[in-house]
Design an enzyme around this catalytic site. Structure first.
Site, short mmCIF file in Angstrom:
data_model
loop_
_atom_site.label_atom_id
_atom_site.label_comp_id
_atom_site.label_asym_id
_atom_site.label_seq_id
_atom_site.Cartn_x
_atom_site.Cartn_y
_atom_site.Cartn_z
N GLY A 77 0.83 -1.21 0.00
CA GLY A 77 0.00 0.00 0.00
C GLY A 77 0.86 1.26 0.00
O GLY A 77 1.11 1.83 -1.05
N TYR A 110 4.46 -2.54 -1.85
CA TYR A 110 5.13 -1.81 -0.76
C TYR A 110 5.70 -2.75 0.30
O TYR A 110 6.48 -2.33 1.16
CB TYR A 110 4.18 -0.80 -0.13
N HIS A 169 0.87 -7.29 -11.52
CA HIS A 169 1.44 -6.87 -10.24
C HIS A 169 1.28 -7.95 -9.17
O HIS A 169 2.19 -8.20 -8.39
CB HIS A 169 0.74 -5.58 -9.80
#
Length: 454
Positions: A67, A165, A428
């Site tokens: 995130g 992240y 991703h």
């Protein structure tokens, strides 16, 4: 004390039974809270799945999404690598994932930091003090306390995995454990063996440079946009000129039209209320990458083969009967469960590069693998290759194809102390797009084997 089922009272309390829409399974799973700061009333929510077959001889893998502020349960468990995927419909329904990672390991999903998902704090100001350091510290405390709740898994090999992240979260938590183990008591020692990170934010300079180059190379942006970005932008600094901002605006505009997280996946076209805002992540000040994170278009939620899957998941986890079965939301949090927190708006610390931590842990002998789905524009394979080159590690085996049965699954390069693997055709979230290949990747990583070369 052990109850008649063979579980301790704490384990019995966390055992999940009667989960709405759940298919029959042969493994146990547990969910609940672990306190990480009693004075502040901070507690992190977890969901743990024992391995399918022989769980007491399998490693434990902790999965973290990024995130920052996004749920490892909403993404990792419910649409990537967990056993249960919520489905469309008014009645609660879960599809069993035949490529779930608990076919290779015991898998632990954690919603971290507080403010994410069902994790909470009773001290409101805690949400203004979040950053990389407190996230790693609280996750470390969580693990020490979780292993005390489940001591039967304490001696198992332990690995951390994650994406995006979590390129910050995973190495930083590994470093906390690595350093803590040097002086840890037997009770607090964690048997950390290594970590696995995918499409991960690792270095602001090369990550951002690689995003632009990848977009041009994949016919997403024009020659002019590429020239303007290269002319006006310096990704090694945070403050840039108006000309750079204008060029980056043009770069991001393209991703209003297609999915940055998977260039060739469709967009969700369901007519749901606030469907546009559902696709948007909250903009968090101070997070990495320092330059790109200033642009609103950077903050978009990822999707998968079914680009509307997060809508089904959001509906499922906000059902009171589901929350009751998961022992979640016991404090009646005054906001709904979401994939990515709307309550985290400021991030106090985020290093521009995580490479010094990775180099330290390479030298410390941990098993470290980095993987990359090659259709991701968010943190593309180009970025990761540029970043890993910065480490200056000796190449043991150069660019080599690996195979999933008879097809090339991607390419791999083995460095002295680190392995890099690409997954062909994955976006991703690699396990969403290439579930079979992702499970193979996990199995080879855990076994310490290179990817199949034939």
């Amino acid at each position: 004390m052990v109850v008649s089922s063979g579980l301790t009272p704490e384990q019995e309390a966390d055992l999940v039974v009667g989960l709405p829409g759940q298919p029959a399974v042969s493994f146990k799973h547990y969910a609940g809270y672990v306190t990480v700061n009693a004075d502040h009333g901070r507690a992190l929510f977890y969901w743990f799945f024992e391995a399918v077959g022989n769980p007491h001889h399998r490693p434990v893998v902790l999965w973290l999404n990024g995130g920052p502020g996004c749920s490892s349960i909403g993404y990792g468990e419910a649409s990537e690598l967990g056993p249960f995927f919520p489905q469309k419909g008014n009645r609660p329904s879960l599809q069993l994932n035949k490529h779930s990672w608990n076919k290779a390991a015991n898998v632990l999903f954690l919603e971290s930091p507080v403010g994410v998902g069902f994790s909470y704090t009773n001290t409101t100001d805690d949400l203004n003090q979040l950053g990389d350091k407190i996230t790693a510290k609280d996750s470390y405390v969580f693990l020490k306390n979780w292993f005390k709740r489940f001591p039967q898994f304490k001696s198992h090999d332990f690995y951390i995995a994650g994406e995006s992240y979590a390129g910050h979260y995973v190495p930083q938590l590994a470093e906390q454990i690595f350093d803590g183990n040097k002086n840890a008591s037997k009770e607090d020692f964690i048997n950390l063996k290594g970590f696995l990170i995918g499409n991960s934010l690792l270095d602001d300079d090369t990550d951002q440079t690689g995003m632009i180059e990848y977009a041009w190379d994949h016919a997403v942006i024009s020659d002019k946009v590429l020239r303007d970005v290269k002319k006006y932008c310096n990704f090694s600094v945070e403050d840039v000129s108006d000309d750079c901002n204008k060029a980056l605006d043009e770069y991001f505009e393209v991703y209003d039209l297609i999915d940055m997280y998977s260039l060739y996946a469709p967009n969700c076209t369901l007519d749901y209320p606030d469907s546009n805002t559902r696709r948007q992540l909250p903009a968090i000040k101070g997070t990495s990458p320092r330059l790109f994170s200033k642009f609103q278009r950077w903050h978009k939620k990822p999707t998968g083969y079914d680009p509307c899957a997060d809508i089904y998941t959001n509906t499922y986890f906000n059902r009171p009967d589901v929350q009751k079965a998961l022992h979640a939301n016991v404090t009646k949090i005054p906001y709904p469960w979401t994939h990515c927190s709307d309550n985290i708006t400021n991030w106090l610390d985020a290093p521009s590069s995580i490479l010094p931590v990775i180099k330290k842990l390479v030298d410390g002998g941990l098993r470290i693998w980095v993987f990359s789905g090659d259709t991701d524009g968010r943190i593309p394979v180009t970025s990761t290759r540029l970043t890993l080159r910065k480490l200056g590690l000796k190449i043991i085996q150069d660019w080599t194809p690996w195979y999933s049965k008879t097809q090339v699954g991607g390419w791999t390069i083995t460095y002295d102390g680190l392995t890099f693997v690409t997954i062909r055709g994955a976006g991703h979230q690699v396990p969403t797009f290439k579930p079979k290949e992702a499970l193979l990747l996990l199995k080879r990583f855990l076994a310490g084997y290179t990817m199949p070369s034939t």
